[in-house]
Design an enzyme around this catalytic site. Structure first.
Site, short mmCIF file in Angstrom:
data_model
loop_
_atom_site.label_atom_id
_atom_site.label_comp_id
_atom_site.label_asym_id
_atom_site.label_seq_id
_atom_site.Cartn_x
_atom_site.Cartn_y
_atom_site.Cartn_z
N SER A 124 -2.44 -3.03 -0.49
CA SER A 124 -1.53 -4.14 -0.18
C SER A 124 -0.74 -3.84 1.08
CB SER A 124 -0.56 -4.30 -1.36
OG SER A 124 0.51 -5.12 -0.99
N TYR A 148 5.50 -0.65 -8.05
CA TYR A 148 4.23 -1.30 -7.68
C TYR A 148 3.75 -0.80 -6.32
CZ TYR A 148 0.93 -4.71 -5.89
OH TYR A 148 -0.17 -5.28 -5.32
N LYS A 152 0.29 1.69 -5.12
CA LYS A 152 -0.75 1.38 -4.12
C LYS A 152 -0.87 2.53 -3.13
CE LYS A 152 -2.11 -2.47 -5.75
NZ LYS A 152 -3.42 -2.52 -6.40
#
Ligand code: NAD
Ligand code: UDP
Length: 331
Positions: A124, A148, A152
């Protein structure tokens, strides 16, 4: 090629299943349906007129994942399965770290054991965090300060280290910007459960009357009109990016931005949506959302140069397709 797609019933995964099937590849989906429905895979079959196999499993479960690798000979894996709500990741950090990083390790280990050398990972733009725009793949990462974003960056690191230790491995770390829109059939799209966190599904639900009005999070950013700027990319372009990455992958670890290279502010997106669909959206200016950055958009020259891939669909098409899906499907 025969490709394992984890999270294939989800928003980006289902569109990527379509792109791969239409290009003549075979697809096996592994998804626990924690944020999706098997109906999306039925729609994929309907759109393509092709079959795909589906296993409802949790991809953190090593024994279940191995069972699939024993049964099928894969040429590659595309790993979409993951939890993706930033706010929820702050409230449930352990669930996010476990789900997103363990799934990556379990799949990488199965690839090593069964000699599968192509691995495409859903990363991302959040790994860039507060950096200078446009974001370039060579920048030092400053992952957004939430679990989050960190999962990643950690998964990227895990795969990079694993690939270095396995000669012949080819890993693509695809850094998505802001995927929106839906398949033009209106059969598959983004169907978030509960109140959407992301801007486009929020807009379509306001347009539908499911939500009263759009709250614009901040109008005092140092941007063109004070509202946040993002690089919105049509999900079908993103799906085609996976196809190109998979087909063009060479040994080593490769990072690619998948965006359009253009920034659009919240107000610009609202206006584009109203114009594309002949609607008026009730809006109000609200406080900034904690953790948001002012601007995020991609330098897309590497993907174009190395993969021969470029996003083709414009904002009008993104807005029309998102609205068509909202009006039609309840999946
Ligand atoms: P999504 O929630 O629609 O799809 C994810 C899918 O993975 C769902 O079908 C869910 O049921 C499945 N899943 C989750 N954990 C699983 C597990 N342990 N085992 C098996 N299946 C599991 O999300 P999406 O928008 O399609 O995102 C796909 C990937 O792309 C995610 O990894 C996400 O973090 C990443 N990503 C998304 C965006 C975005 O804005 N949508 C942006 C950047 C990166
Ligand atoms: N945004 C907004 N109202 C909403 C949801 C989002 O104003 O209800 C803004 C948000 O502040 C950001 C942009 O829209 O500037 C995109 O937000 P989204 O959550 O879709 O993507 P991300 O911030 O994760 O890139």
């Amino acid at each position: 090629m025969n490709i394992l797609i984890t999270g294939g019933a989800g928003f980006i995964g289902s569109h990527t299943c379509v792109a791969l099937l239409e290009a003549g590849h075979s697809v096996v989906v592994a998804d626990n349906l924690c944020n999706s429905s098997a109906a999306a895979l039925e729609r994929v079959r309907q759109i393509t007129g092709k079959e795909l196999l589906f296993y409802q499993i949790d991809v953190t479960a090593a024994a279940l994942v191995e069972g699939i690798f024993k049964k099928h000979r894969f040429d590659g894996v595309i790993h979409f399965a993951g939890l993706k709500a930033v706010g929820e990741s702050v409230e449930q950090p352990l669930e996010y770290y476990y789900n997103n990083t363990v799934s990556t390790m379990v799949l990488a280990a199965a690839c090593r054991k069964y000699g599968v050398k192509r691995f495409v990972f859903s990363s991302s733009a959040t790994v860039y965090g507060e950096n200078e725009v446009p974001f370039v793949e060579t920048m030092a990462l400053r992952p957004a300060a939430n679990p989050y974003g960190r999962t990643k960056a950690m998964s990227e690191q895990i795969l990079s280290d694993a690939a270095r230790a396995e000669p012949g491995w080819a890993v693509a770390l695809l850094r998505y910007f802001n995927p929106v829109g839906a398949h033009e059939s209106g059969l598959i799209g983004e169907a978030p459960t509960g109140v959407p966190n992301n801007l486009m599904p929020y807009i379509t639900q306001v347009a539908r009357g499911k939500l009263a009005k759009l709250r614009i999070f901040g109008d005092d950013y140092p941007t063109i009109d004070g509202t946040g700027v993002r690089d919105y990319i049509h999900v079908c372009d993103l799906a085609e990016g996976h196809l190109r990455a998979l087909e063009g992958l060479r040994p080593g670890v490769h990072r690619y931005n998948l965006g359009t290279g253009r920034g659009t502010s919240v107000l610009q997106l609202v206006k584009a949506f109203e114009k594309a669909n002949g609607l008026k959206l009730p809006c109000e200016i609200a406080a900034r959302r904690p953790g948001d950055i002012a601007e995020s958009y991609a330098d897309v020259s590497k993907a174009e140069r190395e993969l021969g891939w470029k996003a083709r669909r414009d904002l009008v098409q993104m807005c029309r397709d998102a609205w068509r899906f909202e009006q039609g499907a309840e999946i």
